[in-house]
Enzyme design. Structure first.
Site, short mmCIF file in Angstrom:
data_model
loop_
_atom_site.label_atom_id
_atom_site.label_comp_id
_atom_site.label_asym_id
_atom_site.label_seq_id
_atom_site.Cartn_x
_atom_site.Cartn_y
_atom_site.Cartn_z
CG HIS A 175 14.10 -4.84 -10.12
ND1 HIS A 175 13.40 -3.67 -10.24
CD2 HIS A 175 13.18 -5.81 -9.91
CE1 HIS A 175 12.11 -3.92 -10.09
NE2 HIS A 175 11.95 -5.21 -9.89
CG ASP A 384 22.84 1.25 -11.37
OD1 ASP A 384 22.10 0.35 -10.93
OD2 ASP A 384 23.03 2.33 -10.77
C1 GDG Z 1 18.31 -1.71 -7.96
C2 GDG Z 1 19.23 -1.75 -9.19
C3 GDG Z 1 17.53 -0.45 -10.45
C4 GDG Z 1 18.46 5.70 -1.96
N1 GDG Z 1 18.97 6.26 -0.85
C5 GDG Z 1 17.95 6.82 -0.18
C6 GDG Z 1 16.80 6.63 -0.91
N2 GDG Z 1 17.15 5.93 -2.00
C7 GDG Z 1 16.20 5.49 -3.05
C8 GDG Z 1 16.38 6.33 -4.30
C9 GDG Z 1 15.92 5.35 -5.37
C10 GDG Z 1 16.31 3.98 -4.81
O1 GDG Z 1 16.49 4.15 -3.42
C11 GDG Z 1 17.62 3.50 -5.41
O2 GDG Z 1 17.40 3.01 -6.66
P1 GDG Z 1 18.54 2.88 -7.78
O3 GDG Z 1 17.89 2.47 -9.03
O4 GDG Z 1 19.24 4.17 -7.94
O5 GDG Z 1 19.60 1.80 -7.26
P2 GDG Z 1 19.55 0.36 -6.47
O6 GDG Z 1 19.23 0.55 -5.05
O7 GDG Z 1 20.88 -0.28 -6.72
O8 GDG Z 1 18.39 -0.50 -7.17
C12 GDG Z 1 19.00 -0.54 -10.05
C13 GDG Z 1 16.64 -0.57 -9.23
O9 GDG Z 1 16.95 -1.73 -8.47
C14 GDG Z 1 15.17 -0.63 -9.63
O10 GDG Z 1 14.93 -1.63 -10.57
O11 GDG Z 1 17.32 0.82 -11.04
O12 GDG Z 1 19.80 -0.59 -11.19
O13 GDG Z 1 20.60 -1.82 -8.79
O14 GDG Z 1 14.54 5.39 -5.53
O15 GDG Z 1 15.60 7.46 -4.19
N3 GDG Z 1 15.61 7.11 -0.55
C15 GDG Z 1 15.55 7.79 0.62
N4 GDG Z 1 16.64 7.99 1.40
C16 GDG Z 1 17.84 7.54 1.04
O16 GDG Z 1 18.82 7.71 1.76
N5 GDG Z 1 14.39 8.30 1.00
#
Ligand code: GDG
Length: 744
Positions: A175, A384
């Site tokens: 990921h 990212d």
């Molecule tokens: C890793 C990789 C890759 C976040 N804060 C809250 C919340 N979230 C949810 C978001 C989103 C997820 O968490 C975060 O996903 P991201 O992709 O933006 O980033 P990472 O956490 O770093 O994830 C990344 C991912 O894995 C998947 O493969 O895209 O590059 O680093 O879904 O909505 N959800 C809620 N409250 C929060 O405060 N409900």
């Protein structure tokens, strides 16, 4: 799905909590992975293996830690949701999770090598915890199960499982980014990590860049070469490919349409924007890879460069607590707190403060509300893997305006090219993008979003999971055809018998390494008399077509073999010989203008690598290195491939790694495609295909099921049969014409 799916990830997809009555309850976690794989896990008989981190379960009042009974109950609860909890001691969790995963791999893979600790102790714990996972899976594994491992915490697990279950179906998805070789090589345990991953049948990445980096590292660290992303390892393949993760689009789009959400959105806007003011949003886990301080400084610079926006725009900054046990995250938290304090202190007015800062996790409904209520979303990570937040913002703006400013360092940028794309290290660029976003006409916003939303609606997280599993089953299926059997005397007799009994026969033969042994000087590999006689006799058999498919140029083939009544294909499929008219015919119209760009690169390698040479064919360039010092040649091969990799895709070319040659040619040209002329003729009831090197694999792949595919040599192959060397190949061909005398 008939087969049982075992999903494996660091954490389980359920959060255990204690309700008002003091009872333990489990609820599905929010976040990309749980929602992408949730529907598959919900299917009967699917299981999810992961670490049950007790520290995440809230403590009962007056308790310092959970008692054994609570932990036992929590595990039972998780099992009732078809989860297999893995227990880790505090020491293991520290070394494996805080240590190796988040203080070594995470920073190194996100281009923050200065944050990466290389400690033998945490590495050993990482190995031990991967082993725990392996043991837990071994306890439940049944032949036929599909095992799908997620992410960087478990990179050794594929190979550990492979050793226990050689024929298991194992997928792996990373990921986070896979760094380029220059970064990756710093890892003291780089070979172990790559070998661990190659235990999987299919290794998925978010973008093609990560695949490329991975393939280069496999080559440079392990000396393994891929064929279109596929490695032949003993008797199986391991394939690396791209599967960009999407989101559950409708979940976000639906949420913001509800009446309660609309009310929440109005309230949020009232509270966060002054009259006619705009709201900008920044939301993510507090992580140095997300570029939060740089973003704050850019916002400050924007307000100074465009003071007319003072009191007219507010940045809502939500950082979600993450990895609080890792030291580098403490320093980051402190610096963000200080920055927000300083900027607000310097720029606030009586009625307004520029940054609304929250350090907490928020419920899904509120997250959607905030997405929808924001005019501009700032997503500027320094690195990212994918970034789901950028996609979720667009889903929450389904069919409406809203501007996404997106870092070119996020994996999602490849799919969201209509966003305002910025280099997150370029403060001036971010400042200008903010200005453009705030002043962008609504119809342009809607137009830009439409294209991106269309794609996001189609490539959902569900589709991602199904595409991955489909590709995994295809890899598995192709492996079924990999086993080769050496042709012994009995087999040779039965092949000769089949040849004699057949009505229409075709023999598709490679030249160098198959009919003639290699020589230091490729020009000296002139066919000897015995070969000419053999080919002549074969072509004179009733209803027999002999085809030589070679990478050689047409002049050489014409001079050497043009007098025989055989078909020929030159340059891997560019030219086809008309044996009646004695002329070469171009297979399809082709462009050779790309040679202008590639020739100087290859020439440079000829200059710097004594003993190597360049061959120029009509539609390909070849770098020969058979007579070079081996070490230097190996190094140059990697360098040349690296240099070429950035240009070949754009030019529609492919790099072919042949026997001591690197050939650059149009991607559409390969022997497999050329051989279709004969393969598609269903009246052939005897088809024999023989070749020795990687360029012949496409023929083996494309050959019909009833074909006899024969590899000359000992390398892993898609062919079903093999002979040891050129001499044995010639003997086999001689046996078809009743001539078993040795050919040399
Ligand atoms: C890793 C990789 C890759 C976040 N804060 C809250 C919340 N979230 C949810 C978001 C989103 C997820 O968490 C975060 O996903 P991201 O992709 O933006 O980033 P990472 O956490 O770093 O994830 C990344 C991912 O894995 C998947 O493969 O895209 O590059 O680093 O879904 O909505 N959800 C809620 N409250 C929060 O405060 N409900």
């Amino acid at each position: 799905m008939d087969q049982r799916l075992i999903i494996v990830s660091n954490r389980l997809p359920y959060k255990v909590y204690i309700d008002d009555q003091g009872k333990l309850k489990a609820e599905r976690s929010a976040g990309g992975l749980a929602s992408a794989l949730g529907p598959l896990h919900d299917q009967d008989a699917s299981l999810w293996v992961g670490w049950n981190d007790h520290s995440a379960i809230p403590l009962l009042p007056n308790h310092k830690r959970h008692d054994a009974k609570t932990i036992h109950e929590a595990n039972d609860l998780l099992r009732s949701h078809r989860c297999i909890p893995i227990e880790l001691t505090t020491r293991e969790a520290k070394g494996y999770y805080d240590g190796f995963s988040n203080s070594t791999i995470w920073p190194l893979f996100h281009d923050f090598p200065h944050f990466a600790h290389f400690e033998e102790d945490t590495w050993k714990t990482y190995v031990a915890v991967n082993r725990h996972f392996c043991d837990a899976i071994a306890d439940i594994y049944q032949p036929g199960d599909i095992i799908w491992i997620q992410d960087y915490h478990l990179m050794l697990l594929p190979d550990m499982l492979r050793c226990l279950f050689p024929s298991a179906t194992i997928g792996f998805f990373l990921h986070i980014p896979f760094p380029d070789y220059e970064e990756f090589r710093k890892l003291p345990w780089r070979s172990e990590i790559l070998s661990g991953l190659l235990g999987a049948d299919l290794i998925g990445f978010h973008t093609y860049d990560y695949v490329r980096h991975f393939l280069t590292s496999c080559h440079r660290v392990l000396g393994r070469e891929d064929h279109f992303g596929s490695f032949l390892i003993n008797d199986r393949t391991s394939q690396a490919d791209v599967f960009p993760l999407g989101i559950d689009y409708q979940r976000f789009a639906r949420q913001v349409r509800s009446t309660s959400a609309k009310k929440m959105i109005r309230t949020f806007r009232r509270e966060h924007s002054s009259l006619k003011g705009k709201v900008m949003l920044s939301v993510e886990r507090l992580d140095y890879s997300k570029g939060i301080p740089d973003r704050l400084l850019a916002f400050e610079a924007f307000l100074k460069a465009y003071p007319e926006w003072i009191e007219k725009v507010t940045l809502v900054l939500i950082t979600v607590p993450s990895r609080e046990n890792v030291t580098s995250y403490h320093a980051l938290k402190r610096s963000i707190d200080e920055l927000v304090g300083r900027i607000n202190g310097e720029l606030s007015t009586v009625d307004w403060q520029p940054i609304d800062y929250y350090y907490r996790s928020i419920p899904f409904e509120s997250l959607c509300t905030i997405y929808r209520a924001s005019d501009v979303m700032l997503v500027t990570p320094l690195r990212d893997g994918m970034n789901l937040v950028s996609k979720e913002y667009l889903a929450a703006h389904d069919g409406t305006s809203g501007v996404l400013i997106l870092s070119e360092m996020a994996g999602s940028v490849h799919e969201l090219s209509d966003a305002l794309i910025v280099n997150p290290f370029d403060q001036h660029a971010i400042v200008e993008a903010i200005h453009k976003a705030l002043t962008m006409p609504k119809d342009e916003q809607i137009r830009r979003n439409e294209t991106m939303q269309k794609r996001l609606k189609r490539y959902t997280s569900d589709k991602w999971a199904h595409q991955f599993l489909h590709a995994l089953s295809q890899v598995k299926e192709s492996q079924q055809h990999l086993g080769t059997a050496r042709i012994d005397a009995a087999k040779q007799t039965s092949i000769a018998q089949a040849f004699r009994n057949a009505h229409r026969k075709v023999l598709l033969l490679d030249y160098d390494g198959t009919l003639m042994p290699f020589s230091k000087d490729p020009r000296s590999v002139v066919p000897d008399k015995k070969l000419i006689t053999l080919l002549k006799r074969l072509s004179e058999q009733n209803d027999t077509t002999v085809v030589i498919l070679s990478g050689r140029d047409k002049q050489t083939l014409g001079t050497w073999l043009g007098d025989l009544s055989i078909d020929m294909v030159a340059e891997h499929g560019v030219w086809f010989w008309d044996k009646i008219k004695h002329v070469w015919i171009l297979g399809e119209p082709m462009d050779a203008s790309w040679k202008k760009r590639i020739r100087p690169i290859v020439e440079d390698y000829v200059d710097r690598t004594p003993g190597s040479s360049m061959e120029e064919k009509d539609y390909s360039l070849v770098w020969h290195y058979r007579t070079c010092i081996r070490d230097l040649a190996d190094r140059r091969v990697c360098e040349l491939k690296n240099d070429l990799s950035s240009v070949v895709d754009d030019l529609g070319l492919t790099i072919m790694d042949g026997n001591k040659v690197i050939e650059i040619k149009p991607a559409s040209i390969e022997k497999g495609a050329a051989a279709h002329r004969w393969f598609r003729d269903k009246s052939y009831d005897f088809i024999l295909v023989a070749g020795d090197d990687v360029t012949d694999e496409s023929m083996f792949h494309a050959a019909p099921d009833n074909a006899l595919t024969i590899k000359v040599g000992n390398h892993a192959t898609y062919a079903h049969l093999s002979v040891e060397n050129v001499e044995h190949m010639r003997k086999l061909l001689s046996s078809l014409v009743n001539d078993t005398t040795p050919s040399n």
